[in-house]
Scaffold this motif. Structure first.
Motif, PDB file in Angstrom:
ATOM      1  N   GLU A 381       0.828  -1.197   0.000  1.00 25.70           N
ATOM      2  CA  GLU A 381       0.000   0.000   0.000  1.00 25.70           C
ATOM      3  C   GLU A 381       0.866   1.253   0.000  1.00 25.70           C
ATOM      4  OE1 GLU A 381      -2.411   1.906  -0.952  1.00 25.70           O
ATOM      5  OE2 GLU A 381      -3.799   0.361  -0.203  1.00 25.70           O
ATOM      6  N   SER A 382       0.278   2.368  -0.370  1.00 27.94           N
ATOM      7  CA  SER A 382       0.957   3.661  -0.437  1.00 27.94           C
ATOM      8  C   SER A 382       0.446   4.563   0.677  1.00 27.94           C
ATOM      9  CB  SER A 382       0.683   4.310  -1.804  1.00 27.94           C
ATOM     10  OG  SER A 382       0.855   5.711  -1.745  1.00 27.94           O
ATOM     11  N   ALA A 383       1.369   5.150   1.450  1.00 27.82           N
ATOM     12  CA  ALA A 383       0.966   6.099   2.488  1.00 27.82           C
ATOM     13  C   ALA A 383       0.297   7.322   1.881  1.00 27.82           C
ATOM     14  CB  ALA A 383       2.178   6.510   3.318  1.00 27.82           C
ATOM     15  N   VAL A 384       0.731   7.727   0.696  1.00 27.43           N
ATOM     16  CA  VAL A 384       0.106   8.864   0.020  1.00 27.43           C
ATOM     17  C   VAL A 384      -1.348   8.546  -0.301  1.00 27.43           C
ATOM     18  CG1 VAL A 384       0.120  10.225  -2.106  1.00 27.43           C
ATOM     19  CG2 VAL A 384       2.266   9.770  -0.903  1.00 27.43           C
ATOM     20  N   ARG A 385      -1.599   7.323  -0.722  1.00 27.85           N
ATOM     21  CA  ARG A 385      -2.972   6.939  -1.033  1.00 27.85           C
ATOM     22  C   ARG A 385      -3.818   6.891   0.239  1.00 27.85           C
ATOM     23  NH1 ARG A 385      -5.528   2.069  -4.609  1.00 27.85           N
ATOM     24  NH2 ARG A 385      -4.958   0.724  -2.870  1.00 27.85           N
ATOM     25  N   LEU A 386      -3.253   6.371   1.330  1.00 29.21           N
ATOM     26  CA  LEU A 386      -3.986   6.358   2.593  1.00 29.21           C
ATOM     27  C   LEU A 386      -4.281   7.776   3.065  1.00 29.21           C
ATOM     28  CD1 LEU A 386      -2.241   3.488   4.603  1.00 29.21           C
ATOM     29  CD2 LEU A 386      -4.374   3.400   3.322  1.00 29.21           C
ATOM     30  N   ALA A 388      -4.770  10.356   1.133  1.00 27.04           N
ATOM     31  CA  ALA A 388      -5.858  10.861   0.294  1.00 27.04           C
ATOM     32  C   ALA A 388      -7.210  10.329   0.747  1.00 27.04           C
ATOM     33  CB  ALA A 388      -5.609  10.475  -1.168  1.00 27.04           C
ATOM     34  N   LEU A 389      -7.197   9.148   1.377  1.00 24.65           N
ATOM     35  CA  LEU A 389      -8.427   8.558   1.903  1.00 24.65           C
ATOM     36  C   LEU A 389      -8.728   9.004   3.326  1.00 24.65           C
ATOM     37  CD1 LEU A 389      -7.803   4.935   0.575  1.00 24.65           C
ATOM     38  CD2 LEU A 389      -9.599   6.490  -0.205  1.00 24.65           C
ATOM     39  N   ASP A 390      -7.888   9.880   3.876  1.00 26.22           N
ATOM     40  CA  ASP A 390      -8.022  10.378   5.246  1.00 26.22           C
ATOM     41  C   ASP A 390      -7.873   9.245   6.262  1.00 26.22           C
ATOM     42  OD1 ASP A 390      -8.268  12.466   7.060  1.00 26.22           O
ATOM     43  OD2 ASP A 390     -10.444  12.229   7.257  1.00 26.22           O
ATOM     44  N   ARG A 391      -7.009   8.288   5.925  1.00 26.32           N
ATOM     45  CA  ARG A 391      -6.770   7.163   6.815  1.00 26.32           C
ATOM     46  C   ARG A 391      -5.456   7.278   7.562  1.00 26.32           C
ATOM     47  NH1 ARG A 391      -8.212   2.005   3.134  1.00 26.32           N
ATOM     48  NH2 ARG A 391      -6.783   1.023   4.639  1.00 26.32           N
TER      49      ARG A 391
END
Length: 419
Positions: A381-386, A388-391
């Protein structure tokens, strides 16, 4: 939970039969077991790691774990609690039985020195509440062989290696060592014990697990070393309009080198009369579609989460793997309502990717839940993507970019085995 319910580990071999009947009920496998099957399972089930919920003496929920070695990025093998056989009878749902057994296992795993727990989730929504996150994914394809635009006149490897059918005795002898080589180079893979090989090669067969002997084929390199193995079965349909229509189902394909992987797929694609290949579960970035002259001939049948992971000892787990992105320091605050992974930690890596992780009181760069850190842990998984999901919460600008560069791996992690 109810005063009449007793949740405990199995205390005697007599418990195993009742426990197995509850397991079969929960998994819709039928309530009848043979005495032979109960005897066989009693020999391999570690009762100290097997829990049941008993209502007035009858088992109504099951839970089991096994010790496994999990390969992490960099090749280290991390001790893991591999959780399996989780079931609750339909008559006893919503009473907290799975949660009670899970809590007991996670505490016991940490006490045993297992920094992570892993499982294969039957349903997506269940395990996030216990701190697990999906750490690997799988894909499987159906290959329309006539449309694949491959050379059906393939006559074998051109690299000095060879492809041969192998008898079961050879598979039993060479398979375990080959798999260990593959496991060591595959983040997300786990080791296979003796019982796994006995079941897969027909040495251990019980009534509820019918076994059909597959074809086994090995790839040997120019020196004669076995570098790859494929097991497959065939199903012949009627020949419409006098045209062949044979389907191949791959049970397993493991390869320690790219040459072995290419050779085994090309062997399968060149089999006479075969019109369809079902690949079984493969890595989500498997090379197979790009081996075809027309990658569109590989139709994606499934692309889904597979192995879920739960961090129990953050410093031990994060120190065990290697990282990309050069020398870096990242302070993580991990939120964990169950407490196992909660805390603030400093992750430091050197130029070669070797890391150390320890508790810290310094302000955090990122705040993340234990479940979402599990998604990052093996590199999928990507921290940047998380973000963006506010996770996750970024407290230092660029911290998510740093975490993404550190945790991501050149190939996606993959667990080849259901457990």
């Amino acid at each position: 939970m109810g005063a009449d319910l007793d949740v405990r580990t199995l205390s005697a071999s007599d418990d195993v039969g009742d426990w197995l009947r509850a397991l079969h009920t929960g998994f819709h496998l039928g309530p009848t077991l043979t005495a032979e099957e109960i005897e066989v399972r009693a020999q391999v089930v570690d009762r100290t790691r097997t829990q049941g919920a008993f209502d007035r003496g009858r088992c109504v929920a099951t839970f089991r774990s096994m010790p496994r070695r999990l390969t992490v990025p960099g090749g280290a093998a991390l001790n893991a609690s591999a959780i399996t056989n989780v079931s609750v009878s339909a008559t006893h749902r919503r009473r907290g039985l799975a949660g009670t057994m899970m809590a007991a296992e996670l505490s016991a795993a940490r006490d045993r020195g297992e920094p992570v727990a892993i499982l294969v989730a039957a349903e997506y929504p269940i395990y996030g509440r216990f701190g697990f996150g999906p750490a690997t994914w799988v894909a499987n394809w159906e290959v329309d062989v006539p449309r694949a635009a491959v050379d059906r006149r393939y006559a074998g490897p051109s690299d000095g290696g060879r492809v041969d059918f192998a008898p079961l005795a050879e598979v039993r002898e060479t398979g375990p060592g080959l798999h260990e080589r593959v496991r060591a180079r595959t983040p997300g893979a786990i080791d296979r014990d003796r019982v796994w090989w006995q079941i897969q090669t027909g040495e251990r067969v019980v009534a509820s697990r019918p076994w059909t002997e597959p074809f086994h084929v090995v790839y040997r390199d120019a020196s004669g070393r076995v570098d790859g193995l494929v097991a497959y079965t065939t199903q012949e349909e009627h020949w419409p309009n006098k045209l062949p229509k044979v389907e191949v189902s791959v049970r397993q394909l493991i390869a320690a080198t790219p040459a072995a992987e290419r050779a085994l797929w090309r062997f399968l694609l060149s089999l006479d009369w075969v019109t369809l290949i079902r690949t079984g579960y493969r890595a989500p970035d498997d090379v197979l579609p790009l081996l075809l002259g027309d990658p569109r001939a590989a139709r994606t049948e499934a692309l889904a989460d597979f192995m879920w992971l739960r961090l129990l000892d953050v410093p031990a787990a994060l120190s065990a793997r290697t990282y990309a992105g050069g020398p870096a320091a990242l302070r993580l605050e991990v939120l964990d309502p169950q407490g196992h992974a909660a805390g603030r930690f400093l992750l430091e890596t050197d130029a070669s990717g070797v890391a150390s992780c320890a508790p810290t009181t310094a302000p955090a760069d990122l705040t993340v839940t234990a479940a979402d850190l599990a998604c990052l842990y093996l590199g999928d998984e990507s921290a940047v993507r998380l973000a963006a999901l506010d996770r996750l919460t970024e407290h230092r600008p660029g911290a998510a970019d740093t975490a993404t560069a550190l945790f991501r791996t050149p190939r996606r992690p993959w667990c080849p085995d259901i457990f």
